[in-house]
Structure formats: C-alpha cells, structure tokens
Design an enzyme around this catalytic site. Sequence first.
Site, PDB file in Angstrom:
ATOM      1  N   SER A  99       0.844  -1.192   0.000  1.00  0.00           N
ATOM      2  CA  SER A  99       0.000   0.000   0.000  1.00  0.00           C
ATOM      3  C   SER A  99       0.879   1.242   0.000  1.00  0.00           C
ATOM      4  CB  SER A  99      -0.915  -0.001   1.223  1.00  0.00           C
ATOM      5  OG  SER A  99      -0.160   0.380   2.352  1.00  0.00           O
ATOM      6  N   LYS A 100       0.206   2.372  -0.192  1.00  0.00           N
ATOM      7  CA  LYS A 100       0.903   3.656  -0.297  1.00  0.00           C
ATOM      8  C   LYS A 100       1.814   3.947   0.883  1.00  0.00           C
ATOM      9  CE  LYS A 100      -2.324   6.395  -2.865  1.00  0.00           C
ATOM     10  NZ  LYS A 100      -3.564   7.002  -2.578  1.00  0.00           N
ATOM     11  N   ARG A 101       1.410   3.420   2.051  1.00  0.00           N
ATOM     12  CA  ARG A 101       2.203   3.709   3.244  1.00  0.00           C
ATOM     13  C   ARG A 101       3.638   3.183   3.132  1.00  0.00           C
ATOM     14  NH1 ARG A 101       0.003   0.832   7.362  1.00  0.00           N
ATOM     15  NH2 ARG A 101      -1.447  -0.032   5.865  1.00  0.00           N
ATOM     16  N   HIS A 102       3.856   2.268   2.220  1.00  0.00           N
ATOM     17  CA  HIS A 102       5.193   1.676   2.101  1.00  0.00           C
ATOM     18  C   HIS A 102       5.973   2.229   0.915  1.00  0.00           C
ATOM     19  CE1 HIS A 102       2.811  -1.239   4.417  1.00  0.00           C
ATOM     20  NE2 HIS A 102       3.907  -1.289   5.124  1.00  0.00           N
ATOM     21  N   GLY A 103       5.655   3.436   0.510  1.00  0.00           N
ATOM     22  CA  GLY A 103       6.393   4.037  -0.602  1.00  0.00           C
ATOM     23  C   GLY A 103       5.592   3.988  -1.884  1.00  0.00           C
TER      24      GLY A 103
END
Length: 482
Positions: free
Chosen positions: A252-256
Amino acid sequence: MVRLRFAPSPTGFLHIGGLRTALFSWLFARQNQGSFIFRLEDTDRNRLVEAAESNLLKMLEWAGLDIDEGPGIGGEFGPYRQSERLEIYRDHVDRLLEQGDAYPCFCSEERLEKLKTFQRSEGLTPRYDNHCRKLQKKEVDTKIQSGEKHVIRMKIPENQETFRLNDLVRGTVAIESTQVEDQVILKSDGFPTYHLAVVVDDHLMQISHVVRGEEWLPSFPKHLLLYRYFGWEPPEFIHLPLILNEERAKLSKRHGAVSVEEFRERGYLPQALLNFIALLGWSPGDDREVLSLEEMVDEFRFERVSKSGAVFDREKLNWMNQQYLLKLPEEEYFRMIDDVIQKGDYHDQDPGKIRQAAEILKTRLVTLSDLNQKLGLFFEENPEIKDLQAIEVLKEENSKTVLKEFLQQAENLDQLTSENLGQLVKSVQKSTGIKGRGLWMPLRCAITREVSGPELPAMLDFFGGEKCLHLIRQTLENPSLN
Ligand code: GLU
C-alpha cells in the site's frame, strides 16, 4: 480467437498491480496474435476521478503496452466506457427480470444498515436477507408504478450448490452458494454494478481470458451464475496473486511508491519496471531474470504464474533498473535524460559538458532522476563532501601525506592528464611508501568527493589537471577535515 482486456476503474493512478494485470494480458494477447482491449469500468460514480482515464492510458503507453481497442481507439465492440453502455446493461437486466432470475429490491439504506448491525451482533456474516425476493408481483408493480426508489438484485439459487471455477493458475476453486448473497446488479441511479457489467461486456466483447487480481475470486460464483442465466459460455479465468510488501502485508501507499506514475517520475525505465513486474508471480521457468519484452511474449505461460503472494522487493527493482541502464544505447540514454536535466539545476550548462558528465555517470545511476544530484560534482565550484566514509578517509594522516606529495609532484609536471596519472601515482607511492587503497582512495575522495565516485582518469579528462589539483588543495585546506 484470443481477446484479453484490461478493465480498470478510473478511481486514481495506475497501481503497480494494475500494470501487472495489463502486462500479463498484453503478453498473452501478443503471444497468440490476439487483441488487447482497454475497457473503462466507470460505473461507480462516487469514486470517479476526472483525469484517471487519460492517466491510465498515458501510463500504458509509457510502458509500451499498445492497445488494439478502447475509448478513442475504436474497435467494433465498443463503446468501451461502461458509462456509455447503460442501455445495453438495462436490456440485459430486463431479460433477467423476465426470466425470474432477478428482482427489484426496495429496501432502504437504513434497513440494510440495521440488518448488518444486527447480524454482526449475532456473530453472523452480514448478508442481504432476501426480504424483497419474497414480495408478491402485485406489490412490486404498485411500488414501481408509484416510482419507489429501488435496485435490482440477482437471485442466488435457493438449493445449495457448489460453484466450481477452473482457474488457469489455481486449478479448481470451489465456493458454496451459501456464501453468496443476492447481489445488486443495477443501482437506483440506473448504473449497473461491476458484477453485471463485467459479465455482459466480457461476453459481448468476446473476451477469451479474464485476467484479474485475486481479490475478485470470491465474486466468481455470481459471475458464473450470470453466464448461466444468460445461456453464455464463460471465458477462461486467471486470478493473479496479491502483491505484498517486504513484511508480507498487502502493498500500500504507506510503504512508498505504488503508482506507475511515481516510478516514472523517479526515473525508472519502463522496460526495467515491466521486467520487474513480470517476475511478481511469474517466472520463465529457469533462473533468468533480465528478459526483454519480446522474450517475455515468447515465454509467458499462465501455468507458470504462482498462486502465492509476490513480494515487491524495491532493492531488486533498483538492481533491475541498473541492468537496463547499463544496456541502454547511448543515444536513447541521452534522449531520456534530456527531460531530467531540463528540470534540474544544471540545464544551462554547456550541453557538450553535460553529455560528457552524463556518460561518466551512466554506470553509477540507480534511476535517471539520480542524475541531477550527481551532476553537482561536475558543475559546482566547490562540491560539498557529503559522503561520511569519504570524510573519514580524508581525515586520516596518511591521506594528507598522499595528497600533499601528489600536489608537489604534479606541480613539477607540465600538465596532469589521464595519461600520466598512473606514472605520477606510482612515484607518489615510492616517496610515501603508501600503496593500494591507501594511495588511490584519498585521491578519489578529494576529486570525486565520494569513496565510490567515478574513475579518476574519466574525471581528469572532464576537469583537466588544474581543476583536479584545485580540488585537492581545497580538500587539504578544508578546516572540517583537519
Ligand atoms: N474494474 C475492476 C478493477 O478495477 C476490474 C476487475 C476485472 O478485471 O474484472 O479492479
């Protein structure tokens, strides 16, 4: 006839998982001289993002996945935007209503919410209780005549049944009908839901293979039922495994970065990204990792797609990008970096010099956008030393001895060049007794400002002898290195 489609919803950027779905479909279509179709699934009006369609198309074009049929492209089975096909869906829904395979549902949002809350509190899986399925025809007619707001639901057979799907990746997948609810197929705004539209369109557009993410696997019984109600032959199905982050959770976006747009902005090459993505769940069956698009077209097999989640390893993507950068023909490289340079601080430098610097840096970039920051060494008067290891090296007494001796001996030369550099270093070795790394490293750190900066002869050719000596002097005078 082999026909595959990529059917994204225009809800935002093209996700890396979407590009993989498109790539696998495209590879199979090209391998079999089939067609690759782009269909915009824009029936969820609440999640619509205006620029999404053009962005999706732009990203596919950037990646080199050419489309045979789609909005603005043409093809005999269009229109290819679902929002422009409402009449077609309406006709199919009417057919289901006539056949008794679907029914209008008048339940209000509040009723459905209450039902859900109640079912949850009882520890049950929330599902529609078929309330309106039991309404009498007369009652239904009156409600419809009075214009009561309603949706249309498809019927799941009352008798328990096991739905079986023969997935080309997973083999037979079975789901009990008790796990499926009477799905809404037409919303009150007249738009179909995904489930109806996807079946109708895949059939009418003569899609032979449906490739999609495994999140759609639980939906297949509804789709198989619709094929049955319409009397159509279902296509082949391929459900791709999830893409996971390094902690094996859903990417997901939280991981880059997760959108193709971001990877492009960061200077990844399209071929490298495609190659990397192809290996997320697929392999050519041997240990080859770098494969051209043509090789992938030849070798691609659904049977070699894995069932288990594929880990998105950013280090590997970086490595892959470097492999492609190394192979990139000079002219193509210069063409690609042009845009990067124009956006950076050194765009008004001499183009010949920029080219020379970019050539030296080609083997040292991870992505194209690294270039601007690395050009600082070539064009700043006094490039900063940021590399901590280089600072350590330059603080050593032996390093200073080498640099001082190098300067002194260089001053006796007419000119320091890449040709006489080796000779000079040898002579410095003789007089200082310092050799190997202890000898070369301080020079490299002083001139390139990094322990793993470019090769010294290349830097000498770029800077000329005087500038190199100037950088060494500057290093020796730098108070923070004393
Ligand atoms: N519109 C769906 C999505 O964006 C497509 C699923 C499918 O390919 O059937 O996920």
